[in-house]
Design an enzyme around this catalytic site. Structure first.
Site, PDB file in Angstrom:
ATOM      1  N   ASP A 571     -45.086 -90.319   8.719  1.00 18.66           N
ATOM      2  CA  ASP A 571     -44.330 -89.080   8.497  1.00 18.66           C
ATOM      3  C   ASP A 571     -43.323 -88.922   9.638  1.00 18.66           C
ATOM      4  O   ASP A 571     -43.323 -89.682  10.601  1.00 18.66           O
ATOM      5  CB  ASP A 571     -45.320 -87.921   8.464  1.00 18.66           C
ATOM      6  CG  ASP A 571     -44.738 -86.644   7.865  1.00 18.66           C
ATOM      7  OD1 ASP A 571     -43.579 -86.667   7.417  1.00 18.66           O
ATOM      8  OD2 ASP A 571     -45.450 -85.630   7.835  1.00 18.66           O
ATOM      9  N   GLU A 574     -37.615 -89.751  10.200  1.00 15.39           N
ATOM     10  CA  GLU A 574     -36.176 -89.734   9.940  1.00 15.39           C
ATOM     11  C   GLU A 574     -35.338 -90.299  11.098  1.00 15.39           C
ATOM     12  O   GLU A 574     -34.281 -90.865  10.800  1.00 15.39           O
ATOM     13  CB  GLU A 574     -35.736 -88.299   9.599  1.00 15.39           C
ATOM     14  CG  GLU A 574     -36.280 -87.766   8.310  1.00 15.39           C
ATOM     15  CD  GLU A 574     -37.763 -87.432   8.357  1.00 15.39           C
ATOM     16  OE1 GLU A 574     -38.432 -87.571   7.328  1.00 15.39           O
ATOM     17  OE2 GLU A 574     -38.242 -87.049   9.439  1.00 15.39           O
ATOM     18  N   ASP A 647     -41.268 -81.831   1.983  1.00 15.79           N
ATOM     19  CA  ASP A 647     -41.894 -80.521   2.106  1.00 15.79           C
ATOM     20  C   ASP A 647     -41.376 -79.545   1.062  1.00 15.79           C
ATOM     21  O   ASP A 647     -40.548 -78.678   1.337  1.00 15.79           O
ATOM     22  CB  ASP A 647     -41.664 -79.978   3.517  1.00 15.79           C
ATOM     23  CG  ASP A 647     -42.253 -80.888   4.580  1.00 15.79           C
ATOM     24  OD1 ASP A 647     -43.150 -81.681   4.238  1.00 15.79           O
ATOM     25  OD2 ASP A 647     -41.827 -80.817   5.737  1.00 15.79           O
TER      26      ASP A 647
END
Length: 986
Positions: A571, A574, A647
């Protein structure tokens, strides 16, 4: 896990703490209904290169509209420089920016699978541009080149036509002045480049030299151009100001990007003549058919942005950037499909403009397509803009979308075949708090007779957010916990994020620091930013040494407390940097070899994904298939595993948005994708949760997930009838696992999406081209979600090229002249349809985990088409190893024709499976269900291995509401993996 920021561990000075508090305050105390702060992220008018490129396009449009000619683009081929290497399939030329007198080289490589690679480079650059190379961007090697069949020049030598392709069906037409090219399929134009004159390449320069047209004075050719076309002095001044915007430094909010290499952006227009729709460019919470951002009829003011960002509770119906970026677009019209991939990991913006027939006739009919005076009825233009990197563009041609998916994934990598368990249902939450919680959740799935395969642990399972560790108070016996799940056939996943806590007592940090494999800031120091652990640094996965180090962390001797049944979730990759610009890494941070982060930003998360994948291979000595979930993604992510849409929120419109988002991702190569069931933020009302389960059961990645501040929502917590409805949806997923697993095997061969837009299956039906609110699961099942509360019926478009049956009742749908049908949606079902002509393999005996079903017998649903035929496939292997690569698998071609169901060796399997393979992974067929018969058979004859069986097959028949007959043949006793026939005699 998520991006709503909680206060990290305080270990820095008070000044840093105050700075962090300013960034995190809103997230610490979110108001009800809090949505992402849009001003945390740039708009085009706040991005200097986007402003410059758009200004140049506006200028080109103005010149173009005034002159009714495109010849004013300053880029042209140097006379006599166009050369051909017929055998190598290579076209080269010298290209000149006539305004700035900058020389470029052009090469067009013609490749297999109807692919053309276009590269444009400065001939004498001040410095080298960063190029994605080798396996950082591509599967392995480039497709082989194809020879040029012929080349001809126009009478005035202004255009050159090159013919290529196995059937000589493709043509490349290059125009010299201004430089432009088109590609056609069977003489039908597919794409055109620089039709609108937007091509604008900011060459490298020294700091005291201005950019592009901004450096021209009134006596230059640019000045003459302005006079000729009626551009006013004020308009010229504004253009120069725009082209000079923030060339060497750029500030957004409180952060300044030093931009030491200056401006290096590139932009170009690519048009799809005759196509009203374009698709791709994930990830955006927007329509599947991309909406216009430019020109008349524009829906969005900003272009679609491709820049991987941590965006919590993302805005719907927006072109703003999200977690993943794939610079791939495709288009389709009847008879012709085309796609484009820009192999570049820098930030991009892409404008989309729709043109109707009047636009084209008034602007470009005299030269579009080249050599023709007939303009298409419609066209879509995309204006691509990248901040830096290389001009390295691949264009794919075909006659249907599946051709484009095949070509694109042949280049960037075929989807990896997951382990069987990964295709089943996953249960996740931030966080299951301790071993007792894990045991209780696991036991309740059994108590309520709900199957599941994987239980997930979020960041709270670690020792102070130190990854590859366990909280010894909450999870003191992690191996035993995993083994307790494993004996039931179940797995566990733990989260491992890329931010590494800056703590010399933390082994991973200390070793990475000593190895010098962290990303550096512009001053050469290890980046120090904030994320979940507090002060953190980030490993540089562009460095092979760093990837090797990371992979070794997954060894059981290194990741203490891990077992072979533990898998990984990457996770925040990015990467998410709470204190960074736009909550990510500064662009002027430095990677291995002095490469700026701006050049590799969008591929960073995929390189982490890759490194974790390689770590799982390492720990099993390359025997077990990994399962790795990633939030960030790029072209080629499909080589390493699954992604999810990030999300989302527990709202009906987020359920609705999940379908076009997953279609965009899946058609861009990443076929293993899903959305958090129920929505990550917020508390879903029970009927929303049920409807979400009902649609997600037919999507590739099936995981429920929830935020730490939400109420618990395990399937049994809502009482009846909701528990039973959710149970039914999950159990239906387990019944169709053979079908879905077979689709994954198909994807490894051709890149075919698991979850498909209707146009992929019905490329001749124009009514499907803009549909993104319903989907096909493979070729045989159509699904339309219920997206509002108390919705009693749904309008579904049903392509008339096929016969359709209700999935639940098997009754044939009545024909509709419009193709639209209204289907009732009682609480227990959403519209799901069986396509006539399909064979769907199933397993009806649902067990508590999917691996316990691997040797169970099959049921085959045979849904007949208008001709009384049906076709399908069935794939089976051991479910977890790479032995399928050694031909230890079964792939049967199933066909029902002339009242006979047959199973033969699939054409793609090189040799028949051995008896040992059949024994190990084959199973018998216990039931055949044939839908669409007019009468019941009187007798059934079974033949296997050329010999008739004397076994009597029990025949059951039922007349349905449509007047047709459903026939069930019980226990034909044929074996999957062998060749056999079941003949019905009437």
């Amino acid at each position: 896990m998520a991006s709503v920021r909680r206060k990290p561990t305080i270990s820095a000075g008070w000044k840093t703490q105050i700075a962090c508090a300013a960034v995190l305050l809103v997230a610490l105390f979110p108001a009800p209904g809090y949505m992402v702060k849009s001003d945390d992220f740039k708009r085009c008018d706040q991005s200097a290169f986007c402003v410059r490129q758009r200004a140049y396009a506006d200028f080109a449009d103005k010149v173009y509209n005034d002159s009714k000619d495109s010849r004013l683009s300053p880029y042209e081929l140097v006379a006599g420089s166009l050369k051909f290497d017929e055998k190598a399939g290579l076209v080269t030329a010298s290209l000149l920016d006539a305004e700035n007198k900058i020389p470029f080289s052009l090469s067009v490589s013609l490749l297999e699978r109807n692919t053309a690679r276009v590269q444009i480079k400065e001939t004498r650059p001040v410095k080298s541009r960063y190029e994605l190379s080798g396996d950082l961007a591509l599967a392995s090697e480039l497709p082989k080149s194809v020879p040029i069949s012929s080349s001809t020049n126009s009478k005035d030598s202004s255009e050159t036509t090159v013919v290529f392709g196995e059937k000589k069906q493709n043509s490349l037409v290059i125009r010299a002045k201004p430089f432009a090219f088109s590609l056609s399929v069977n003489n039908v134009p597919a794409v055109t480049f620089n039709e609108h004159g937007y091509f604008y390449y900011e060459h490298w320069r020294e700091k005291d030299v201005a950019a592009g047209l901004a450096n021209q004075d009134a006596s230059s050719s640019s000045g003459d151009l302005v006079v000729e076309t009626g551009i006013t002095d004020d308009e010229e001044k504004k253009l120069k100001e725009a082209l000079n915007k923030d060339l060497w430094e750029e500030t957004f909010k409180s952060t300044t990007d030093s931009k030491p290499n200056g401006p290096a952006s590139m932009g170009f227009d690519i048009s799809f003549p005759g196509s009203s729709n374009v698709y791709g460019l994930p990830e955006h919470a927007a329509n599947f058919s991309l909406l216009p951002t430019r020109g008349k009829g524009k829906v969005y003011d900003d272009p679609y942005r491709l820049y991987n960002l941590d965006v919590a509770e993302y805005i719907l119906d927006s072109p703003m950037a999200l977690y993943g970026s794939i610079p791939f677009m495709f288009s389709h019209k009847k008879g012709v499909s085309a796609g484009l991939y820009w192999m570049n990991a820098a930030e991009m913006w892409v404008d989309v403009e729709k043109h109707d027939e009047s636009d084209i006739l008034s602007k470009a009919s005299k030269w579009l397509p080249f050599g023709s005076h007939k303009a298409p009825k419609a066209s879509t233009t995309a204006h691509w803009m990248a901040e830096s990197g290389a001009f390295d563009v691949f264009i794919f041609l075909g006659t249907k979308p599946m051709d484009i998916f095949d070509s694109f994934t042949a280049l960037t990598g075929r989807p990896v075949l997951p382990q069987h368990f990964a295709v089943a249902y996953h249960q996740c939450r931030w966080n299951y708090i301790d071993e007792q919680d894990v045991a209780d959740v696991d036991a309740n799935f059994d108590k309520f007779d709900i199957p599941y395969d994987v239980l997930w642990l979020d960041i709270e399972h670690t020792d102070g957010k130190r990854y590859f560790t366990w909280d010894s108070a909450k999870f003191p016996n992690s191996e035993q916990m995993q083994n307790n799940l494993a004996v039931k056939g179940r797995k566990m996943v733990t989260i491992i994020d890329p931010h590494i806590k800056r703590d010399d007592s933390y082994k991973v940090y200390k070793e990475a620091k000593d190895l010098g494999i962290f990303i550096k800031d512009k001053n050469g120091n290890d980046v120090d930013g904030w994320c979940w652990p507090g002060s953190s640094s980030w490993i540089d996965y562009t460095d092979e040494k760093a990837r090797k180090y990371w992979a070794e962390r997954f060894k059981f001797s290194e990741y203490k407390g891990s077992t072979p049944s533990l898998f990984t979730w990457n996770d925040m990759n990015e990467p998410s940097v709470f204190t960074g610009p736009e909550i990510t890494m500064p662009k002027d941070a430095l990677h291995n070899g002095g490469v700026e982060h701006r050049d590799v930003h969008n591929v960073y998360g995929t390189l982490l994904h890759r490194s974790s994948y390689e770590g799982h291979l390492l720990r099993s000595d390359n025997k077990e298939r990994p399962f790795i979930l990633s939030r960030a993604f790029f072209a080629g992510t499909q080589r390493y595993g699954a992604i999810w849409t990030g999300d989302n929120f527990a709202k009906w419109d987020h359920l609705e948005a999940s379908v076009p988002m997953l279609l965009s991702v899946g058609t861009s190569g990443v076929v293993f994708s899903g959305a958090d069931v129920g929505g990550f933020f917020g508390n879903p009302e029970p009927d929303l949760l049920v409807r979400w389960y009902q649609v997600a059961a037919f999507q590739p990645f099936f995981r429920a997930h929830a935020h730490i501040d939400t109420k618990r929502r395990e399937p049994w917590l809502f009482g009846e009838p909701y528990t039973s409805l959710i149970r039914a949806a999950i159990r239906e997923r387990y019944k169709i696992l053979p079908y879905i697993y077979t689709l994954f095997a198909e994807a490894t061969r051709s890149g075919a999406p698991i979850m498909r837009p209707l146009l992929a299956e019905f490329p001749e039906d124009e009514a499907t081209f803009a549909i993104g609110d319903q989907f096909m699961l493979g070729s045989g099942i159509l699904v339309k979600p219920v997206i509002s509360k108390d919705q009693e019926s749904v309008n579904v478009y049903v392509p008339q090229a096929s016969v359709w049956y209700d999935y639940h009742t098997h009754a044939k749908l009545a024909a509709s002249t419009s193709g639209h049908v209204t289907i009732k949606t009682p609480q227990e079902r959403i519209p799901v349809l069986l396509r006539g002509g399909s064979i769907i393999p199933r397993r009806e005996r649902v067990r508590r985990a999917s691996n316990l079903m691997l040797r169970d017998p099959y049921t085959l649903w045979v849904a007949l088409d208008q001709q009384g035929q049906a076709h399908g496939e069935l794939y089976a292997d051991d479910g977890h190893t790479f032995q399928y690569q050694e031909n230890k698998y079964i792939l049967s071609a199933l066909s029902y024709t002339h009242n006979t169901l047959s199973s033969t060796l699939h054409t793609t399997q090189t040799s028949a499976p051995s008896e040992s393979t059949i024994t190990e992974v084959g199973s018998r067929v216990e039931r055949l269900v044939i839908v669409g018969l007019k009468t019941a058979p009187k007798r059934v004859v079974v033949t296997e291995g050329g010999k008739k069986s004397d076994r009597e097959v029990l025949v059951e028949s039922e007349k349905l509401a449509d007047g047709l007959v459903r026939v069930t043949l019980r226990d034909p006793a044929v074996i999957v993996g062998r060749e056999w026939e079941v003949k019905l005699e009437f």
